[in-house]
Enzyme design. Structure first.
Site, mmCIF file in Angstrom:
data_model
loop_
_atom_site.group_PDB
_atom_site.id
_atom_site.type_symbol
_atom_site.label_atom_id
_atom_site.label_comp_id
_atom_site.label_asym_id
_atom_site.label_seq_id
_atom_site.Cartn_x
_atom_site.Cartn_y
_atom_site.Cartn_z
ATOM 1 N N VAL A 198 7.339 8.041 16.156
ATOM 2 C CA VAL A 198 7.037 8.682 14.936
ATOM 3 C C VAL A 198 5.662 9.282 14.884
ATOM 4 O O VAL A 198 5.543 10.515 14.363
ATOM 5 C CB VAL A 198 7.145 7.270 13.754
ATOM 6 C CG1 VAL A 198 6.727 7.850 12.507
ATOM 7 C CG2 VAL A 198 8.221 6.796 13.874
ATOM 8 N N ARG A 203 -4.308 11.161 1.222
ATOM 9 C CA ARG A 203 -3.303 11.798 1.170
ATOM 10 C C ARG A 203 -2.635 11.790 -0.112
ATOM 11 O O ARG A 203 -1.532 12.770 -0.304
ATOM 12 C CB ARG A 203 -2.457 11.876 2.484
ATOM 13 C CG ARG A 203 -3.082 12.224 3.837
ATOM 14 C CD ARG A 203 -2.200 11.873 5.012
ATOM 15 N NE ARG A 203 -2.825 12.175 6.003
ATOM 16 C CZ ARG A 203 -2.549 13.543 6.736
ATOM 17 N NH1 ARG A 203 -2.053 14.430 6.300
ATOM 18 N NH2 ARG A 203 -3.638 13.747 7.905
ATOM 19 N N CYS A 230 -5.639 8.478 7.841
ATOM 20 C CA CYS A 230 -5.931 8.239 9.089
ATOM 21 C C CYS A 230 -5.398 9.211 10.251
ATOM 22 O O CYS A 230 -4.533 9.881 10.093
ATOM 23 C CB CYS A 230 -4.865 6.998 9.237
ATOM 24 S SG CYS A 230 -5.629 5.481 8.292
ATOM 25 N N LYS A 236 0.840 -1.049 0.038
ATOM 26 C CA LYS A 236 0.013 0.181 0.067
ATOM 27 C C LYS A 236 0.825 1.130 -0.074
ATOM 28 O O LYS A 236 0.476 2.418 -0.554
ATOM 29 C CB LYS A 236 -0.993 -0.104 1.409
ATOM 30 C CG LYS A 236 -1.302 1.274 1.340
ATOM 31 C CD LYS A 236 -2.181 1.368 2.740
ATOM 32 C CE LYS A 236 -2.638 2.613 3.117
ATOM 33 N NZ LYS A 236 -1.807 3.811 3.516
ATOM 34 N N ASN A 237 1.950 1.067 0.743
ATOM 35 C CA ASN A 237 2.965 2.383 0.878
ATOM 36 C C ASN A 237 3.720 2.644 -0.585
ATOM 37 O O ASN A 237 4.396 3.557 -0.434
ATOM 38 C CB ASN A 237 3.617 2.153 2.039
ATOM 39 C CG ASN A 237 3.062 2.513 3.347
ATOM 40 O OD1 ASN A 237 1.807 2.954 3.267
ATOM 41 N ND2 ASN A 237 3.629 1.940 4.239
ATOM 42 N N ASP A 290 3.774 1.113 11.783
ATOM 43 C CA ASP A 290 2.816 0.474 11.302
ATOM 44 C C ASP A 290 2.932 -1.034 11.841
ATOM 45 O O ASP A 290 1.698 -1.528 11.923
ATOM 46 C CB ASP A 290 3.072 0.464 9.731
ATOM 47 C CG ASP A 290 2.809 1.765 9.152
ATOM 48 O OD1 ASP A 290 3.834 2.145 9.027
ATOM 49 O OD2 ASP A 290 1.596 2.081 8.967
#
Length: 444
Positions: free
Chosen positions: A332, A97, A121, A23-24, A310
């Site tokens: 983070v 985003r 999120c 996804k990233n 994550d």
């Protein structure tokens, strides 16, 4: 129509799941196709919400996006890139985003970009200031309007020197996507170097970009006038793989994660073993399972190659079942621990602190945020009513519900679809006991 999940917990998850492209990376790789003068093909694309959003954004800007019905590969042709109306773009306000990353490529291809209000999120302060400042340094002009931001570059984008105060993944992606076709040389210091960043660089190199990465987190980009298309297979989603691994720990299950890559999960693999997990590593995936009682540990998140933020939330659920006291220091995102409220209602013993309970440099330790947790275990978890707050926290709630005794009602599950492909199908394949219905109570 929103969906509701009713979970009857206490059943070990066993079986196989497949993880595909990260996804990233995948949405950013799709944006990169805008920079080419020929079609690009991206393979190993997951069916997730973020891919749908970027597909729509590309299409309203004139880019043809074709999905292979058999392989799921995406082919994107930027030949007819055009200006999109603010009304069309604003239909995606709050969805993601990703629109901010279209700015550089759109300026190169059509001369300007408009972005709507951004969503994502709610896990902490992730302002777009970095992005706008980066674009200004390239020579862009930023004008705020009632419905968003208009960004243009009358004289084109020019190479520049940029130093990031924090190795932001998003800002690093912005620089890469803006600099490859900017005039001159761009030097970025303090860059993020996550595997997804390296894979994006590999894509841009395939297109003809000249990019070098130094050992001191400095990236140097020599701008070129044109880029071609690419053919690329996205690296697997290490976050989803780690989430399923944590699910195996919490439910005393045994899950083979097809597509999981040891190379990109080395820090997680070490932590997984320390807490009491077992694994068998193969070329095509990793089998994750539980080996006896879980052990407590001290854990601090960090930028790559540290322990990913994550990965933290799913593993916290496992730590509620460990024998002893664990300490987790989040460095983070300052609001990552908001999800623990539901865990506490389910029976977990978690104390939250504003102090830095660790030694890793923290980006907000003096700003009075709750970002450390002391977790005592093991504590039995019982079913509860849960509203999902964000992507990783949401999957973590789901893991807790699957491990808990009794029935849980989980709302807001569509957030999970942003980053977990067909997660309800995967849960069913692993033997989870649940039902899905829409908010009008009609069974799906």
């Amino acid at each position: 129509m929103s969906r509701i999940l009713t979970v009857r917990g206490g059943v070990p998850l066993t079986g196989r799941v497949q993880v595909r492209g990260a996804k990233n990376l995948v949405p950013k790789a799709m944006v990169a196709a805008l920079l080419g003068n020929a079609p690009s093909t991206l393979r190993n694309v997951p069916e997730i919400k973020d891919v749908e959003v970027v597909t729509s954004l590309l299409q309203i800007h004139g880019i043809t996006v074709v999905k292979d019905p058999v392989t799921g590969d995406l082919t994107m042709d930027p030949a007819n890139a055009k200006t999109a109306s603010s009304a069309e773009i604003n239909t995606h306000a709050g969805d993601s985003r990703i629109p901010i990353l279209l700015c550089g490529p759109l300026i190169h291809s059509i001369g300007h970009a408009f972005i709507p209000d951004l969503g994502g999120c709610k896990i902490g302060d992730r302002p777009i200031d970095y992005h706008l400042e980066v674009l200004r340094k390239f020579g862009a002009v930023v004008d705020k309007t009632g419905g968003g931001i208009l960004i243009s570059a009358p004289n084109g984008l020019k190479g520049t020197k940029i130093s990031l105060p924090y190795p932001s993944v998003g800002a690093t992606e912005q620089v890469l996507l803006s600099a490859t076709r900017a005039e001159g040389i761009t030097e970025l210091s303090g860059a993020a170097t996550e595997p997804e960043i390296v894979d994006l660089i590999a894509i841009l190199q395939k297109m003809g970009a000249i990019i070098s990465v130094q050992t001191d987190r400095t990236i140097r980009i020599e701008g070129v006038r044109e880029l071609s298309g690419y053919v690329h297979t996205a690296l697997p989603d290490r976050n989803e793989a780690a989430s399923w691994a944590s699910a195996a720990l919490v439910t005393s299950g045994d899950i083979y994660v097809e597509g999981a890559s040891q190379r990109d999960m080395m820090t997680f693999v070490n932590t997984f073993r320390k807490i009491g997990g077992g694994m068998d590593i193969h070329d095509d995936g990793i089998r994750f399972y539980r080996q006896g009682d879980l052990r407590p540990l001290v854990l601090e998140t960090d930028v790559h190659p540290g322990f990913m933020t994550d990965w933290q939330q799913p593993l916290v659920v496992a730590l509620t079942q460990a024998e002893g006291v664990s300490i987790v220091h989040e460095t983070v995102y300052e609001n990552r621990f908001g999800f623990t409220e539901a865990l506490i209602r389910m029976g977990a013993s978690i104390q939250l602190h504003r102090e830095c309970l660790g030694s890793v440099p923290c980006r907000f330790g003096q700003r009075n945020f709750i970002h450390s947790a002391v977790i005592s275990g093991p504590t039995p978890l019982t079913g509860a009513t849960i509203d999902i707050p964000d992507l990783r926290g949401g999957f973590s709630h789901l893991i807790a519900a699957l491990a808990a005794q009794g029935t849980s009602t989980v709302t807001g599950i569509d957030i999970i679809s942003r980053g977990y492909e067909k997660f309800t199908d995967k849960l069913a394949g692993l033997g989870a006991d649940f039902d899905v219905r829409d908010s009008a109570q009609a069974l799906v």
